[in-house]
Design an enzyme around this catalytic site. Structure first.
Site, PDB file in Angstrom:
ATOM      1  N   GLU A   1       0.850  -1.194   0.000  1.00 36.81           N
ATOM      2  CA  GLU A   1       0.000   0.000   0.000  1.00 36.81           C
ATOM      3  C   GLU A   1       0.887   1.247   0.000  1.00 36.81           C
ATOM      4  O   GLU A   1       1.817   1.357   0.796  1.00 36.81           O
ATOM      5  CB  GLU A   1      -0.933  -0.024   1.219  1.00 36.81           C
ATOM      6  CG  GLU A   1      -1.654   1.280   1.524  1.00 36.81           C
ATOM      7  CD  GLU A   1      -2.447   1.863   0.367  1.00 36.81           C
ATOM      8  OE1 GLU A   1      -3.246   1.135  -0.247  1.00 36.81           O
ATOM      9  OE2 GLU A   1      -2.246   3.066   0.066  1.00 36.81           O
TER      10      GLU A   1
ATOM     11  N   HIS B   1     -25.674  -0.145  -2.109  1.00 36.57           N
ATOM     12  CA  HIS B   1     -26.708   0.023  -3.136  1.00 36.57           C
ATOM     13  C   HIS B   1     -27.453  -1.289  -3.359  1.00 36.57           C
ATOM     14  O   HIS B   1     -26.839  -2.367  -3.408  1.00 36.57           O
ATOM     15  CB  HIS B   1     -26.064   0.477  -4.448  1.00 36.57           C
ATOM     16  CG  HIS B   1     -25.513   1.873  -4.370  1.00 36.57           C
ATOM     17  ND1 HIS B   1     -26.317   2.981  -4.392  1.00 36.57           N
ATOM     18  CD2 HIS B   1     -24.248   2.333  -4.250  1.00 36.57           C
ATOM     19  CE1 HIS B   1     -25.566   4.071  -4.303  1.00 36.57           C
ATOM     20  NE2 HIS B   1     -24.302   3.713  -4.208  1.00 36.57           N
TER      21      HIS B   1
ATOM     22  N   CYS C   1     -12.051  12.539  23.393  1.00 41.59           N
ATOM     23  CA  CYS C   1     -12.857  13.250  22.384  1.00 41.59           C
ATOM     24  C   CYS C   1     -14.242  13.476  22.995  1.00 41.59           C
ATOM     25  O   CYS C   1     -14.998  12.529  23.209  1.00 41.59           O
ATOM     26  CB  CYS C   1     -12.961  12.424  21.108  1.00 41.59           C
ATOM     27  SG  CYS C   1     -14.210  12.995  19.952  1.00 41.59           S
TER      28      CYS C   1
END
Ligand SMILES: Cc1cc2nc3c(=O)[nH]c(=O)nc-3n(C[C@H](O)[C@H](O)[C@H](O)COP(=O)(O)OP(=O)(O)OC[C@H]3O[C@@H](n4cnc5c(N)ncnc54)[C@H](O)[C@@H]3O)c2cc1C
Length: 500
Positions: free
Chosen positions: A40, A58, A412
């Site tokens: 990668e 979809h 967070c």
């Protein structure tokens, strides 16, 4: 062939690209006794188009009947729910609506219905105005009817890609990041040689799953009259905060045009509202910038199907690139005249939906080319998912904190992500190495403030866990270091300049 027998940098199969396609293929191949490696270019899994899309599974009514795209879409859609359950990936079968706002367009809707049925999509039907309003109260006043596809779904694309990759890694597939393949040549002994900065890597079979760059690799090995052209088709989006996530209940599409599926409005599995994308043919394969015109176009088009989209709740914009080829179909298979070089190219939308099917199909091709490798007893499971404290009740969370106090320290605030979760994101197989890597795994920085508060804290945890200097921590790999240096050093240097 084992790696040891063939040499350290030689594999039965090398997959180029760790997007959802490459990772789905890697997971399927990890079922077999073979040596496999994923190369990668970026620093992590899911850094290309797989991280920047509509995140829709979809149903399969859009692709032209008889194409590979149509077949794999329906197959992928049918497989996705079970796969996500197996991998603990967020997936919700919320259904989709293709909205017709003009009686004159009704033929288009009927054509879509017929095409979907011909493609093998089940339970499709047209809903008329009243039923449509009941299903989707914020649909445009102008809506007259819609194609209702209950098998349409939404999925978390980061979790999906990571889960596929982690499973492959746990089952023996090697992943090498920051390893762009810059050349491909045929060498003796029936091997391919892939050029990387760290030296050549050899493989009996190469799978080209390089997204918008797949044509570049294909064109290195193909016959002169078999060149592939993959053009980036950009899609820009607005992401709205979770406060707007319930504005629609289903994925709401406009009737498709020649340029694609049009602008959609959809909830995400994380509870946000996603509005987009545009469809712009551009030249730059790195061109994931957003533009004022593109974003304005999305606002305008969204209003055609959904009323009152609360754009004031926008927290982010982004763009992704479809790997479009003129024939508008996936290019999957061994390249003629290049034995053992397998394309998984032009995987444009619905490439996310088809990933489970692509994994199976390409793994089948690879296994055949390798002469039918023996299958293992089954896949080892990846470690369980990182606990999501935001979804826990107080008692469950307290129990977790009792086990490990770091699960009690919130880092967070927008998404309620704790230090323990950030640590887990880094410690997992193929763990996070950057701020974005942490964000994709546990959503720290994905909320309203977009990392304004948590980024410094996450960077500190990354530095501590990885045993590196805080100044080397990056947003998304080399070149995106968060700190240029120490302020005191800069002041000292400036003072020295003045003194001289
Ligand atoms: C705007 C938009 C909306 C979309 N919406 C949907 C949707 O709702 N549903 C759906 O099903 N699909 C959707 N898609 C399509 C879907 O996102 C893609 O089809 C899918 O993510 C493609 O995955 P991939 O693994 O083939 O490519 P990528 O995710 O792009 O992965 C390719 C990888 O290869 C790496 N790479 C490239 N060149 C090299 C090299 N030379 N050496 C090493 N590595 C290399 C890249 O860094 C990258 O990580 C959408 C796409 C876009 C752009």
């Amino acid at each position: 062939m084992t790696r040891a027998a063939a040499g350290e940098n030689c594999y039965d199969v090398v997959i180029v690209g760790a997007g959802v396609s490459g990772c789905a293929i890697a997971r399927e191949l990890s079922r077999y006794h073979m040596s496999a490696c994923v190369l990668e270019a970026e620093e992590d899994v899911c850094c290309g188009t797989s991280k920047a899309n509509s995140a829709i599974v979809h149903a399969g009514f859009d692709a032209a009947t008889g194409t590979l795209m149509a077949r794999l879409n329906v197959e992928g859609s049918n497989l996705m729910g079970t796969l996500c359950e197996e991998l603990s990936v967020d997936y919700e079968r919320i259904g989709s609506l293709v909205v017709c706002t003009d009686e004159a367009e009704r033929d288009g809707l009927e054509a879509l219905l017929a095409r979907g049925r011909a493609n093998g999509v089940t339970d499709l039907r047209i809903v008329e105005r009243d039923e449509l309003r009941a299903l989707e109260p914020n649909v445009s006043e102008a809506a007259v009817a819609a194609l209702w596809a209950p098998t349409g779904a939404i999925v978390n694309p980061f979790q999906l890609t990571l889960a596929l990759a982690e499973t492959a890694a746990v089952n023996g597939v090697e992943f090498r990041f920051l390893s762009p393949v810059s050349g491909v040549t045929r060498v003796p002994d029936g091997l391919w040689e892939l050029a990387t900065a760290a030296g050549p890597v050899h493989a009996r079979v190469v799978v080209n799953a390089a997204g918008v760059h797949a044509d570049e690799l294909h064109n290195l090995v193909c016959a002169p009259d078999d060149r592939l052209e993959v053009a980036p088709r950009r899609g820009q989006y607005h992401v709205l905060d979770v406060t707007a996530g319930a504005h629609v209940r289903h994925t709401v599409f406009a009737l498709p045009t020649r340029l694609g599926k049009g602008v959609l409005v959809t909830p995400t599995t994380g509870g946000n509202l996603l509005v987009g994308p545009t469809a712009e043919d551009i030249d730059d394969k790195l061109g994931v910038d957003t533009t004022a015109d593109g974003l304005a176009e999305v606002v305008h088009k969204a209003a055609l199907t959904v009323r009152g989209v609360p754009f004031s709740e926008r927290i982010r914009t982004f763009a992704g690139l479809r790997a479009h080829q003129p024939g508008h179909d996936f290019v999957i298979g061994e390249v003629p005249g290049a034995p053992g070089f397998v394309d998984c190219a032009a995987i444009e939308s619905p490439g996310l939906s088809v990933a489970p099917a692509i994994g199976r199909m390409v793994a089948g091709i690879v296994c055949e080319l390798l002469g039918g490798p023996a299958e293992k007893d089954g896949l080892l499971p990846r470690p369980g998912p990182v606990p999501d404290v935001a979804r826990l009740g107080p008692e469950e969370w307290s129990a977790l904190v009792a086990q490990r106090p770091a699960y009690g320290r919130v880092v967070c605030r927008c998404r309620t992500v704790t230090e323990g979760q950030v640590e887990d994101a880094i410690r997992r197989p193929l763990g996070a190495r950057s701020l974005d890597g942490v964000k994709r795994r546990v959503e720290a920085g994905m909320g309203r403030c977009q990392g304004g508060f948590c980024s410094p804290r996450v960077a500190q945890i990354l530095a501590r866990e990885l045993g590196v200097d805080l100044r080397t921590v990056t947003l998304a790999g080399p070149g995106s270091e968060l700190a240029a240096g120490r302020v005191k050093d800069a002041w000292a240097a400036a003072a020295g300049e003045v003194a001289r």
